[in-house]
Scaffold this motif. Sequence first.
Motif, PDB file in Angstrom:
ATOM      1  N   SER A 176       0.823  -1.196   0.000  1.00  0.00           N
ATOM      2  CA  SER A 176       0.000   0.000   0.000  1.00  0.00           C
ATOM      3  C   SER A 176       0.863   1.255   0.000  1.00  0.00           C
ATOM      4  O   SER A 176       1.894   1.327   0.698  1.00  0.00           O
ATOM      5  CB  SER A 176      -0.922   0.010   1.225  1.00  0.00           C
ATOM      6  OG  SER A 176      -1.576   1.255   1.367  1.00  0.00           O
ATOM      7  N   ASP A 177       0.444   2.255  -0.769  1.00  0.00           N
ATOM      8  CA  ASP A 177       1.175   3.520  -0.769  1.00  0.00           C
ATOM      9  C   ASP A 177       0.953   4.286   0.529  1.00  0.00           C
ATOM     10  O   ASP A 177       1.613   5.303   0.768  1.00  0.00           O
ATOM     11  CB  ASP A 177       0.765   4.377  -1.966  1.00  0.00           C
ATOM     12  CG  ASP A 177      -0.695   4.799  -1.918  1.00  0.00           C
ATOM     13  OD1 ASP A 177      -1.550   3.953  -1.604  1.00  0.00           O
ATOM     14  OD2 ASP A 177      -0.977   5.980  -2.201  1.00  0.00           O
ATOM     15  N   LEU A 178       0.035   3.818   1.382  1.00  0.00           N
ATOM     16  CA  LEU A 178      -0.226   4.452   2.670  1.00  0.00           C
ATOM     17  C   LEU A 178       0.538   3.786   3.813  1.00  0.00           C
ATOM     18  O   LEU A 178       0.379   4.169   4.977  1.00  0.00           O
ATOM     19  CB  LEU A 178      -1.723   4.408   2.990  1.00  0.00           C
ATOM     20  CG  LEU A 178      -2.640   5.174   2.024  1.00  0.00           C
ATOM     21  CD1 LEU A 178      -4.097   4.944   2.385  1.00  0.00           C
ATOM     22  CD2 LEU A 178      -2.315   6.666   2.029  1.00  0.00           C
ATOM     23  N   LEU A 179       1.372   2.781   3.494  1.00  0.00           N
ATOM     24  CA  LEU A 179       2.087   2.032   4.528  1.00  0.00           C
ATOM     25  C   LEU A 179       3.464   2.633   4.763  1.00  0.00           C
ATOM     26  O   LEU A 179       4.319   2.600   3.871  1.00  0.00           O
ATOM     27  CB  LEU A 179       2.236   0.566   4.108  1.00  0.00           C
ATOM     28  CG  LEU A 179       3.036  -0.341   5.062  1.00  0.00           C
ATOM     29  CD1 LEU A 179       2.301  -0.489   6.387  1.00  0.00           C
ATOM     30  CD2 LEU A 179       3.288  -1.704   4.415  1.00  0.00           C
ATOM     31  N   PRO A 180       3.719   3.198   5.956  1.00  0.00           N
ATOM     32  CA  PRO A 180       5.086   3.647   6.253  1.00  0.00           C
ATOM     33  C   PRO A 180       6.030   2.449   6.301  1.00  0.00           C
ATOM     34  O   PRO A 180       5.614   1.310   6.521  1.00  0.00           O
ATOM     35  CB  PRO A 180       4.950   4.300   7.640  1.00  0.00           C
ATOM     36  CG  PRO A 180       3.492   4.593   7.790  1.00  0.00           C
ATOM     37  CD  PRO A 180       2.787   3.499   7.044  1.00  0.00           C
ATOM     38  N   VAL A 181       7.298   2.722   6.125  1.00  0.00           N
ATOM     39  CA  VAL A 181       8.303   1.666   6.161  1.00  0.00           C
ATOM     40  C   VAL A 181       8.892   1.562   7.561  1.00  0.00           C
ATOM     41  O   VAL A 181       9.221   2.574   8.191  1.00  0.00           O
ATOM     42  CB  VAL A 181       9.427   1.956   5.148  1.00  0.00           C
ATOM     43  CG1 VAL A 181      10.585   0.984   5.336  1.00  0.00           C
ATOM     44  CG2 VAL A 181       8.894   1.845   3.739  1.00  0.00           C
ATOM     45  N   SER A 182       9.038   0.331   8.057  1.00  0.00           N
ATOM     46  CA  SER A 182       9.755   0.087   9.300  1.00  0.00           C
ATOM     47  C   SER A 182      11.186  -0.282   8.943  1.00  0.00           C
ATOM     48  O   SER A 182      11.436  -1.273   8.251  1.00  0.00           O
ATOM     49  CB  SER A 182       9.095  -1.052  10.092  1.00  0.00           C
ATOM     50  OG  SER A 182       9.849  -1.353  11.256  1.00  0.00           O
ATOM     51  N   PHE A 183      12.130   0.529   9.399  1.00  0.00           N
ATOM     52  CA  PHE A 183      13.540   0.349   9.067  1.00  0.00           C
ATOM     53  C   PHE A 183      14.314   0.043  10.343  1.00  0.00           C
ATOM     54  O   PHE A 183      14.381   0.874  11.252  1.00  0.00           O
ATOM     55  CB  PHE A 183      14.063   1.627   8.400  1.00  0.00           C
ATOM     56  CG  PHE A 183      15.560   1.704   8.285  1.00  0.00           C
ATOM     57  CD1 PHE A 183      16.235   0.909   7.379  1.00  0.00           C
ATOM     58  CD2 PHE A 183      16.282   2.592   9.057  1.00  0.00           C
ATOM     59  CE1 PHE A 183      17.615   0.982   7.272  1.00  0.00           C
ATOM     60  CE2 PHE A 183      17.653   2.687   8.952  1.00  0.00           C
ATOM     61  CZ  PHE A 183      18.324   1.871   8.053  1.00  0.00           C
TER      62      PHE A 183
END
Length: 334
Positions: free
Chosen positions: A205-212
């Motif tokens: 999803s383009d609304l999903l932030p990335v967990s780094f």
Amino acid sequence: MLPDGAVGAEYDHLPVGGGSDNFSGWMATNLPPGLSIDPDTGLISGIPAPSTSNQEYGDITVSIFDERLAQSVEFDCGPLLINERINANAVRNEPLHCIPHTASKAEMIAILEGGDGTEITCSAFNESTLPCPLGDGNGRLPPGISLDEGSCTHTGSVTGDVRGTWVWMVGIEQSGFKTRVPFCASNQTDSFHEITVIANGKEVSDLLPVSFDFDPNMGLLFGDGAYEWQIDDPACSNDPSLCSSYGFSFNVTCSPFDQPFVLNGMSTTTGMAHGMTLAGPAPSAGFATRPFVHSLESLYCTSNNGASCDVDGPNFEQNAQTQYHFSVVGYPLL
């Protein structure tokens, strides 16, 4: 029990044969790192060294001089429990890798790890005025949402035409120990372009932030070919000539990711695409135990008229059809 913050403890018992006015020269051995004893009062205080789990210290010895008896007296102190510091590491497991802005204070506390069970207070962060990369990784509060510091809850919803998910930090404090917790809110407004995100070969999803996840002792690197954004103009699916030119611009919130910040844009038959590479040196010590946010806000323009999508032109912001907000949330590996 001592929290991983400012602490203090006084003895409620004294050796037989003495009185509180007769004692001096308090000393202690094997105190947990970060704690000390006041030689005049016997008050143990300080900030325990960071701990990722509860640690019990049972071999602490306290000695004092009994002036009435003219002799030193020793006794054992303990066991002394140092609680794991309160932290936001478990938030990485939430669906958006952040706490929804609709969460109550109790719901926030239930997600956090560690702590001593005492009262938690909250505080908002103002947007950093420091130049990149000296920002503090606090992200950006979206328009339309505010934090009630007294209740540790947010009010409102995201306003405006920018599509995406905002992530921002809220400061929390417990027993003198301060850290930061990521909250988030999404704006699902329709955009002119269709935004497709490919992460490690899979569409997300383009609304999903990335967990780094990052090693606090190593240099930082994110993206570098693993992420791609496809920005498709609906008018170009039947006539690619309508997308003969493109342009995009962006701004970021400062974080431990250093400059340069790389988006390698390219033209496609239906619009444009770009990747993203974020890099930086090992973060400063302040980031070793808490998450940070790096946010990107982009303007996308596609056209068959190169002048209208010229990012250096006077009307680029007005001609860009899509505004998009994306966040990377970095979590330390402990």
